[in-house]
Design a protein around this motif. Structure first.
Motif, mmCIF file in Angstrom:
data_model
loop_
_atom_site.group_PDB
_atom_site.id
_atom_site.type_symbol
_atom_site.label_atom_id
_atom_site.label_comp_id
_atom_site.label_asym_id
_atom_site.label_seq_id
_atom_site.Cartn_x
_atom_site.Cartn_y
_atom_site.Cartn_z
ATOM 1 N N VAL A 54 11.990 3.330 9.936
ATOM 2 C CA VAL A 54 11.653 2.796 8.611
ATOM 3 C C VAL A 54 12.781 1.915 8.087
ATOM 4 C CG1 VAL A 54 11.307 3.461 6.193
ATOM 5 C CG2 VAL A 54 10.011 4.589 7.997
ATOM 6 N N SER A 55 14.025 2.321 8.322
ATOM 7 C CA SER A 55 15.159 1.544 7.816
ATOM 8 C C SER A 55 15.260 0.175 8.476
ATOM 9 C CB SER A 55 16.467 2.320 8.013
ATOM 10 O OG SER A 55 16.774 2.400 9.389
ATOM 11 N N LEU A 56 14.638 -0.005 9.633
ATOM 12 C CA LEU A 56 14.660 -1.302 10.320
ATOM 13 C C LEU A 56 13.638 -2.280 9.768
ATOM 14 C CD1 LEU A 56 15.012 -0.033 14.005
ATOM 15 C CD2 LEU A 56 16.805 -0.973 12.534
ATOM 16 N N CYS A 57 12.768 -1.811 8.923
ATOM 17 C CA CYS A 57 11.699 -2.654 8.392
ATOM 18 C C CYS A 57 11.894 -2.863 6.892
ATOM 19 C CB CYS A 57 10.353 -1.996 8.671
ATOM 20 S SG CYS A 57 8.956 -3.026 8.225
ATOM 21 N N PRO A 58 12.385 -4.034 6.480
ATOM 22 C CA PRO A 58 12.675 -4.259 5.060
ATOM 23 C C PRO A 58 11.427 -4.290 4.176
ATOM 24 C CG PRO A 58 12.998 -6.280 6.309
ATOM 25 C CD PRO A 58 12.718 -5.187 7.305
ATOM 26 N N GLN A 59 10.246 -4.436 4.775
ATOM 27 C CA GLN A 59 9.017 -4.448 3.971
ATOM 28 C C GLN A 59 8.514 -3.051 3.641
ATOM 29 O OE1 GLN A 59 9.255 -6.139 6.915
ATOM 30 N NE2 GLN A 59 9.346 -8.254 6.246
ATOM 31 N N VAL A 60 9.228 -2.027 4.091
ATOM 32 C CA VAL A 60 8.836 -0.641 3.818
ATOM 33 C C VAL A 60 9.834 -0.033 2.846
ATOM 34 C CG1 VAL A 60 8.513 1.652 4.807
ATOM 35 C CG2 VAL A 60 7.769 -0.368 6.073
ATOM 36 N N GLU A 61 9.323 0.570 1.821
ATOM 37 C CA GLU A 61 10.163 1.223 0.820
ATOM 38 C C GLU A 61 9.819 2.702 0.790
ATOM 39 O OE1 GLU A 61 10.887 1.061 -4.011
ATOM 40 O OE2 GLU A 61 9.223 -0.032 -3.125
ATOM 41 N N VAL A 62 10.821 3.549 0.934
ATOM 42 C CA VAL A 62 10.608 4.991 0.838
ATOM 43 C C VAL A 62 10.618 5.346 -0.639
ATOM 44 C CG1 VAL A 62 11.510 7.265 1.424
ATOM 45 C CG2 VAL A 62 11.676 5.394 3.080
ATOM 46 N N ILE A 63 9.514 5.885 -1.110
ATOM 47 C CA ILE A 63 9.366 6.195 -2.526
ATOM 48 C C ILE A 63 9.864 7.587 -2.841
ATOM 49 C CG2 ILE A 63 7.699 6.502 -4.399
ATOM 50 C CD1 ILE A 63 6.001 4.354 -2.984
ATOM 51 N N GLU A 64 9.499 8.549 -2.010
ATOM 52 C CA GLU A 64 9.851 9.944 -2.287
ATOM 53 C C GLU A 64 9.976 10.699 -0.972
ATOM 54 O OE1 GLU A 64 7.793 13.821 -4.404
ATOM 55 O OE2 GLU A 64 7.040 11.852 -4.863
ATOM 56 N N ILE A 65 10.920 11.595 -0.928
ATOM 57 C CA ILE A 65 11.086 12.494 0.204
ATOM 58 C C ILE A 65 11.043 13.904 -0.348
ATOM 59 C CG2 ILE A 65 12.637 13.288 2.018
ATOM 60 C CD1 ILE A 65 13.786 10.454 2.114
ATOM 61 N N LYS B 183 0.865 -1.181 0.000
ATOM 62 C CA LYS B 183 0.000 0.000 0.000
ATOM 63 C C LYS B 183 0.899 1.227 0.000
ATOM 64 C CE LYS B 183 -3.738 -2.429 0.937
ATOM 65 N NZ LYS B 183 -3.484 -3.656 0.228
ATOM 66 N N GLN B 184 0.476 2.249 -0.679
ATOM 67 C CA GLN B 184 1.233 3.498 -0.673
ATOM 68 C C GLN B 184 0.547 4.458 0.282
ATOM 69 O OE1 GLN B 184 2.248 4.982 -4.490
ATOM 70 N NE2 GLN B 184 2.941 6.933 -3.724
ATOM 71 N N VAL B 185 1.322 5.019 1.223
ATOM 72 C CA VAL B 185 0.805 5.903 2.251
ATOM 73 C C VAL B 185 1.601 7.207 2.210
ATOM 74 C CG1 VAL B 185 0.470 6.195 4.736
ATOM 75 C CG2 VAL B 185 0.227 3.926 3.709
ATOM 76 N N VAL B 186 0.909 8.324 2.277
ATOM 77 C CA VAL B 186 1.570 9.623 2.326
ATOM 78 C C VAL B 186 1.481 10.125 3.763
ATOM 79 C CG1 VAL B 186 1.549 11.992 1.475
ATOM 80 C CG2 VAL B 186 0.934 10.104 -0.056
ATOM 81 N N LEU B 187 2.618 10.494 4.317
ATOM 82 C CA LEU B 187 2.672 10.969 5.700
ATOM 83 C C LEU B 187 3.261 12.363 5.746
ATOM 84 C CD1 LEU B 187 4.280 7.803 7.321
ATOM 85 C CD2 LEU B 187 1.890 8.443 7.389
#
Length: 166
Positions: A37-48, A19-23
Protein backbone atom coordinates in the motif's frame (compact mmCIF):
# COMPACT_ATOMS: atom_id res chain seq x y z
CA UNK A 1 0.65 31.81 -15.16
CA UNK A 2 0.80 28.12 -14.30
CA UNK A 3 -1.24 26.87 -11.33
CA UNK A 4 0.77 24.78 -8.88
CA UNK A 5 -0.98 21.90 -7.19
CA UNK A 6 -0.10 21.61 -3.55
CA UNK A 7 -0.17 18.19 -1.92
CA UNK A 8 -3.29 19.11 0.07
CA UNK A 9 -5.27 20.25 -2.98
CA UNK A 10 -4.08 17.20 -4.88
CA UNK A 11 -5.28 14.88 -2.09
CA UNK A 12 -8.58 16.74 -1.77
CA UNK A 13 -9.21 16.37 -5.50
CA UNK A 14 -8.10 12.75 -5.42
CA UNK A 15 -10.45 11.94 -2.51
CA UNK A 16 -13.40 13.11 -4.58
CA UNK A 17 -12.77 10.28 -7.04
CA UNK A 18 -11.70 7.59 -4.59
CA UNK A 19 -13.61 4.52 -3.47
CA UNK A 20 -13.55 3.40 0.13
CA UNK A 21 -12.93 -0.32 0.61
CA UNK A 22 -12.95 -2.28 3.87
CA UNK A 23 -10.61 -5.26 3.96
CA UNK A 24 -9.96 -7.97 6.50
CA UNK A 25 -6.30 -8.98 6.33
CA UNK A 26 -4.79 -12.00 8.01
CA UNK A 27 -2.30 -11.06 10.72
CA UNK A 28 0.51 -12.87 8.93
CA UNK A 29 -0.03 -10.82 5.75
CA UNK A 30 -0.55 -7.41 7.38
CA UNK A 31 2.99 -6.04 7.17
CA UNK A 32 3.46 -7.18 3.56
CA UNK A 33 0.12 -5.69 2.59
CA UNK A 34 0.89 -2.35 4.22
CA UNK A 35 4.26 -2.36 2.44
CA UNK A 36 2.49 -2.74 -0.90
CA UNK A 37 0.00 0.00 0.00
CA UNK A 38 2.83 2.41 0.83
CA UNK A 39 4.17 1.99 -2.73
CA UNK A 40 0.96 3.30 -4.23
CA UNK A 41 0.46 7.05 -3.67
CA UNK A 42 -3.16 6.85 -4.90
CA UNK A 43 -4.10 4.73 -1.88
CA UNK A 44 -4.79 6.35 1.46
CA UNK A 45 -5.11 4.31 4.65
CA UNK A 46 -8.05 5.79 6.52
CA UNK A 47 -8.22 3.61 9.62
CA UNK A 48 -6.43 0.64 11.11
CA UNK A 49 -8.11 -1.46 13.76
CA UNK A 50 -5.71 -0.89 16.66
CA UNK A 51 -6.94 -3.85 18.68
CA UNK A 52 -6.06 -6.12 15.77
CA UNK A 53 -2.57 -4.64 15.67
CA UNK A 54 -2.08 -5.05 19.40
CA UNK A 55 -3.04 -8.70 19.14
CA UNK A 56 -1.01 -9.30 15.97
CA UNK A 57 -1.00 -13.07 15.58
CA UNK A 58 -2.56 -13.74 18.96
CA UNK A 59 -6.10 -14.20 17.62
CA UNK A 60 -5.04 -17.12 15.46
CA UNK A 61 -3.04 -18.50 18.37
CA UNK A 62 -6.06 -18.23 20.70
CA UNK A 63 -8.25 -20.01 18.15
CA UNK A 64 -5.63 -22.75 17.73
CA UNK A 65 -5.20 -23.17 21.49
CA UNK A 66 -8.97 -23.31 22.01
CA UNK A 67 -9.36 -26.03 19.36
CA UNK A 68 -6.48 -28.02 20.82
CA UNK A 69 -8.10 -27.76 24.26
CA UNK A 70 -11.45 -28.90 22.84
CA UNK A 71 -9.63 -31.90 21.40
CA UNK A 72 -7.88 -32.61 24.71
CA UNK A 73 -11.24 -32.49 26.49
CA UNK A 74 -12.63 -34.87 23.85
CA UNK A 75 -15.40 -32.43 22.94
CA UNK A 76 -14.75 -32.66 19.20
CA UNK A 77 -15.82 -36.32 19.12
CA UNK A 78 -17.08 -36.38 15.57
CA UNK A 79 -15.45 -34.84 12.51
CA UNK A 80 -18.56 -32.78 11.77
CA UNK A 81 -18.24 -31.07 15.18
CA UNK A 82 -15.77 -28.70 13.51
CA UNK A 83 -18.75 -27.36 11.54
CA UNK A 84 -20.22 -25.84 14.73
CA UNK A 85 -17.02 -23.85 15.24
CA UNK A 86 -17.18 -22.55 11.67
CA UNK A 87 -20.83 -21.52 11.98
CA UNK A 88 -20.09 -19.81 15.31
CA UNK A 89 -17.05 -17.97 13.96
CA UNK A 90 -19.00 -16.87 10.89
CA UNK A 91 -21.72 -15.42 13.12
CA UNK A 92 -19.42 -13.10 15.09
CA UNK A 93 -17.66 -9.91 13.99
CA UNK A 94 -14.47 -10.34 16.01
CA UNK A 95 -13.48 -13.75 14.63
CA UNK A 96 -12.56 -14.76 11.09
CA UNK A 97 -15.39 -15.82 8.80
CA UNK A 98 -15.11 -18.09 5.81
CA UNK A 99 -16.83 -18.18 2.43
CA UNK A 100 -16.77 -21.95 2.24
CA UNK A 101 -16.00 -25.08 4.17
CA UNK A 102 -12.83 -25.53 2.12
CA UNK A 103 -11.53 -22.06 3.05
CA UNK A 104 -12.26 -22.82 6.69
CA UNK A 105 -10.31 -26.08 6.45
CA UNK A 106 -7.46 -24.27 4.67
CA UNK A 107 -7.36 -21.80 7.58
CA UNK A 108 -7.27 -24.61 10.13
CA UNK A 109 -4.51 -26.42 8.24
CA UNK A 110 -2.39 -23.60 6.74
CA UNK A 111 -2.73 -20.82 9.32
CA UNK A 112 -3.40 -22.72 12.53
CA UNK A 113 -1.27 -25.68 11.41
CA UNK A 114 -3.73 -28.24 12.70
CA UNK A 115 -3.77 -31.80 11.43
CA UNK A 116 -6.29 -34.62 11.68
CA UNK A 117 -9.07 -32.49 10.21
CA UNK A 118 -12.37 -33.56 8.69
CA UNK A 119 -12.96 -33.59 4.95
CA UNK A 120 -14.75 -30.70 3.28
CA UNK A 121 -18.01 -32.60 2.87
CA UNK A 122 -18.21 -33.34 6.62
CA UNK A 123 -18.26 -29.60 7.25
CA UNK A 124 -20.37 -28.44 4.31
CA UNK A 125 -23.13 -31.01 4.98
CA UNK A 126 -23.57 -29.69 8.51
CA UNK A 127 -23.21 -25.92 7.97
CA UNK A 128 -26.93 -25.38 7.35
CA UNK A 129 -28.11 -27.75 10.07
CA UNK A 130 -27.83 -25.32 13.00
CA UNK A 131 -30.73 -22.91 13.41
CA UNK A 132 -31.56 -20.19 15.88
CA UNK A 133 -29.50 -18.00 18.17
CA UNK A 134 -25.85 -18.68 18.95
CA UNK A 135 -25.47 -20.87 22.08
CA UNK A 136 -29.15 -21.87 21.83
CA UNK A 137 -29.19 -23.63 18.49
CA UNK A 138 -31.57 -26.31 17.40
CA UNK A 139 -30.55 -28.74 14.69
CA UNK A 140 -32.44 -30.02 11.67
CA UNK A 141 -30.79 -33.44 11.83
CA UNK A 142 -31.61 -34.36 15.45
CA UNK A 143 -34.23 -33.96 18.13
CA UNK A 144 -32.13 -35.77 20.74
CA UNK A 145 -31.87 -33.28 23.59
CA UNK A 146 -28.51 -34.58 24.85
CA UNK A 147 -26.99 -34.22 21.36
CA UNK A 148 -28.37 -30.68 21.03
CA UNK A 149 -26.87 -29.76 24.41
CA UNK A 150 -23.55 -31.41 23.48
CA UNK A 151 -23.26 -29.42 20.25
CA UNK A 152 -24.15 -26.11 21.91
CA UNK A 153 -21.66 -26.86 24.70
CA UNK A 154 -18.86 -27.25 22.14
CA UNK A 155 -19.48 -23.69 20.97
CA UNK A 156 -19.89 -22.33 24.51
CA UNK A 157 -16.65 -23.95 25.59
CA UNK A 158 -14.86 -22.63 22.49
CA UNK A 159 -15.89 -19.06 23.31
CA UNK A 160 -14.97 -19.47 26.97
CA UNK A 161 -11.50 -20.64 25.95
CA UNK A 162 -11.22 -17.77 23.47
CA UNK A 163 -12.01 -15.30 26.27
CA UNK A 164 -9.40 -16.87 28.49
CA UNK A 165 -11.65 -18.75 30.88
CA UNK A 166 -10.21 -22.13 31.76
Amino acid sequence: MRKVRTPTTYLAKLRETMKQVVLRIDDAAFEKFMGMVSLCPQVEVIEINESALLNNGSLAMRIRDAILQLRAENLLRRKFDYAWLKVAMDSTDDLPSFESAQRYLNYLHDVLQLGDLPCESSISKMMDVARGQLFHWTFKDTTDNSEIIRRNNIVKRFFNLMRGYK
